[in-house]
Design an enzyme around this catalytic site. Structure first.
Site, mmCIF file in Angstrom:
data_model
loop_
_atom_site.group_PDB
_atom_site.id
_atom_site.type_symbol
_atom_site.label_atom_id
_atom_site.label_comp_id
_atom_site.label_asym_id
_atom_site.label_seq_id
_atom_site.Cartn_x
_atom_site.Cartn_y
_atom_site.Cartn_z
ATOM 1 N N SER A 299 -43.852 -62.647 -0.241
ATOM 2 C CA SER A 299 -42.503 -62.172 -0.527
ATOM 3 C C SER A 299 -42.465 -61.209 -1.711
ATOM 4 O O SER A 299 -42.999 -60.114 -1.638
ATOM 5 C CB SER A 299 -41.595 -63.395 -0.744
ATOM 6 O OG SER A 299 -40.246 -63.035 -0.784
ATOM 7 N N ASP A 310 -48.626 -48.278 -2.235
ATOM 8 C CA ASP A 310 -48.074 -47.124 -1.519
ATOM 9 C C ASP A 310 -47.775 -45.941 -2.437
ATOM 10 O O ASP A 310 -47.619 -44.814 -1.955
ATOM 11 C CB ASP A 310 -46.794 -47.533 -0.786
ATOM 12 C CG ASP A 310 -47.093 -48.278 0.510
ATOM 13 O OD1 ASP A 310 -48.248 -48.705 0.681
ATOM 14 O OD2 ASP A 310 -46.177 -48.437 1.337
ATOM 15 N N LYS A 324 -44.720 -62.181 4.264
ATOM 16 C CA LYS A 324 -43.292 -62.513 4.332
ATOM 17 C C LYS A 324 -42.482 -61.304 3.882
ATOM 18 O O LYS A 324 -42.460 -60.970 2.696
ATOM 19 C CB LYS A 324 -42.948 -63.714 3.457
ATOM 20 C CG LYS A 324 -41.462 -64.077 3.496
ATOM 21 C CD LYS A 324 -41.126 -65.189 2.524
ATOM 22 C CE LYS A 324 -39.627 -65.519 2.560
ATOM 23 N NZ LYS A 324 -38.772 -64.412 2.111
#
Length: 532
Positions: A299, A310, A324
């Site tokens: 999460s 990224d 998740k």
């Protein structure tokens, strides 16, 4: 609850759909009550509940029927939409709040007496000199020993309103008379930053166990302290971190990502997209960061790892994370209970969904660890199956994949020695805690007078202690582990000593001692020295 579920299963199934309408009517979701006020299904359900309450031949706890049915509805939605009964709500909320009001001790009941394991760091008891091994006999003149009082009741007696006072009478070994402590109850931190220290002269280390209300402020304090000690690189340990508040994860990611860069975006059922960007100058935008993850990092932990990966910031080290990527919102149901309902999915800056599939049901979803273990993914990066249609490229040209979890830049295999895994379970699961407490109690004054350095240099775990621990586990009955293998004795001794350090000197010292010979940390140190 199981009793009612067994007896009334046909009834529950017949009203499940109707209860879904009722649940929707109570959600604090900005929906007008007028939408449900004339809903014939809601009226039908209310009438049915009234019939059961007033006309059914036997007494029925309709509250339990509703609770069971609400759980059944949520189980059929996704694995992370959950119901929080009102009797559990306070403790669940307190765990995520970051503090509670009380005197600040962890304790065991020994022969019906409160014995302090250790005062909690930053709490009132630590500040006034209460120590591990102290026996709290009276609170405001009320006797607390030799009484049939549950741990919850004792905890409630020691808690109270902030700034309220309680006078404690304490028995300390080696002192004949009772000690008197006048404690002003205050906020006791439930820390989410377990450890913060220097791994090398230039590499700082921070371990976060969850993302609670105070996580970012704890993190800021830790990173400033490490910078003052010369840290130019940071190892951010998010292993076994199950997540928590998304806002705290975003703030931490912002510490490393330059302004106006995308951190994540969420998408709801209508396709509405909400983007979150880095918006302030962070403490470590110009430093090198390593993010440590494993199969239990989930999460909000994945938000941080995915955002940095990224944006081509830092290096992700470890094993593929949990997967998740569902966002929950907590909504009150009007009676003190609540539901955490999935309202959106989150995506990393390149557009990856981290959420792993849950099409095969909740049971298969939560047993995904065993699937990964069996297919060799935890031991070899080549065993990680990726979907080429979910291939993305970062601005810096790095290839990343969606479809379930964050795949690290640098893979470090898990130790698949089954016996070692059991030892880790014993330590992290708390099975060593009471045994070690009893060991410390035998010579409490000696241990309490030691510094951490003295303890590490002078105290050794004996073979006799290993035998006693084996006997202790057999008495417990529900723990089956073979402690007779000689090759695991050094590790078991290390873990027992680590738990002694935990109880005497706190979590930071505990984590620091455990992290020696840690595979992933050793890899991070190696990487940091190559690029420093």
């Amino acid at each position: 609850m199981k009793k009612y579920q067994k007896i009334y299963t046909p009834l529950l199934l017949s009203i499940a759909c109707a209860l879904g309408i009722l649940l929707g009517a109570h959600l604090n979701y900005g929906v007008s009550d007028q939408l449900f006020s004339s809903n014939p299904k809601k009226q039908k359900l209310n009438r049915l509940i009234d019939y059961i309450d007033y006309e059914y031949v036997d007494e029925v706890n309709t509250d339990s029927i509703v609770d069971v049915t609400v759980n059944k509805i949520l189980e059929n939605l996704d694995p992370h939409s959950v119901y929080i009964p009102k009797e559990e709500y306070a403790s669940v909320s307190e765990n995520m709040k970051g503090d509670f009001v009380g005197i600040g001790v962890s304790f065991y009941k020994v022969n019906d007496t409160i014995v302090v394991i250790r005062p909690l760091e930053g709490g009132p008891s630590e500040n006034i000199g209460i120590k591990g091994g102290d026996r709290i006999l009276y609170a405001n003149g009320e006797k607390l020993f030799n009484r049939d009082i549950s741990d919850d009741s004792l905890t409630n007696q020691l808690k109270g309103k902030e700034n309220s006072r309680v006078t404690l009478k304490v028995l300390r070994k080696g002192i004949q008379d009772l000690l008197t402590f006048k404690v002003k109850r205050g906020k006791v931190p439930l820390k989410s930053v377990d450890a913060s220290y220097m791994l090398t002269p230039s590499l700082g280390y921070i371990k976060i166990n969850r993302f609670a209300e105070t996580t970012f402020s704890e993190f800021q304090k830790a990173i400033k302290n490490l910078k003052n000690q010369g840290a130019k690189q940071i190892a951010l340990d998010l292993r076994d971190n199950p997540g928590g508040y998304l806002s705290e994860a975003i703030n931490i990611a912002d510490e490393f990502i330059s302004d106006d860069k995308l951190i994540l975006f969420t998408k709801n059922k209508s396709g509405s997209i909400e983007k979150t960007f880095a918006e302030r100058e962070g403490e470590f935008e110009n430093g090198k960061v390593y993010v440590l993850i494993n199969e239990n990092s989930a999460s909000a932990s994945e938000v941080v790892a995915g955002a940095l990966q990224d944006n081509d910031v830092g290096t992700i080290v470890g094993r593929r994370s949990y997967g998740k990527g569902l966002v929950q919102r907590e909504m009150g149901l009007g009676d003190g209970s609540a539901v955490r309902l999935t309202i959106a999915r989150y995506y990393t800056p390149t557009g990856r969904s981290i959420q792993k599939p849950y099409d095969n049901g909740n049971d298969a979803y939560f047993k995904d660890y065993m699937r990964r273990y069996k297919n060799g993914e935890l031991n070899s990066q080549d065993s990680i199956h990726v979907n080429d249609s979910l291939r993305y490229t970062t601005p810096g040209g790095k290839v990343v994949y969606g479809g379930g979890g964050i795949i690290p830049d640098i893979f470090v295999p898990k130790n698949t020695d089954a016996e070692k895994e059991k030892l880790i379970f014993l330590l992290r699961g708390g099975y060593m805690s009471r045994f070690v407490f009893d060991i410390l109690e035998k010579d409490r004054s000696r241990y309490n007078d030691m510094s951490l350095e003295e303890f590490e240099n002078k105290v050794e775990v004996s073979n006799e202690m290993l035998k006693d621990f084996s006997t202790y586990l057999k008495r417990m009955g529900d723990v089956r582990i073979n402690l007779s293998q000689k090759q695991h004795e050094p590790l078991l001794k290390k873990y027992l000593k680590a738990e002694m350090i935990h109880q005497l000197f706190g979590t930071n010292a505990f984590e620091r001692y455990l992290n020696t010979d840690d595979r992933i940390i050793d890899k991070v140190i190696e990487l940091s020295e190559q690029k420093s």
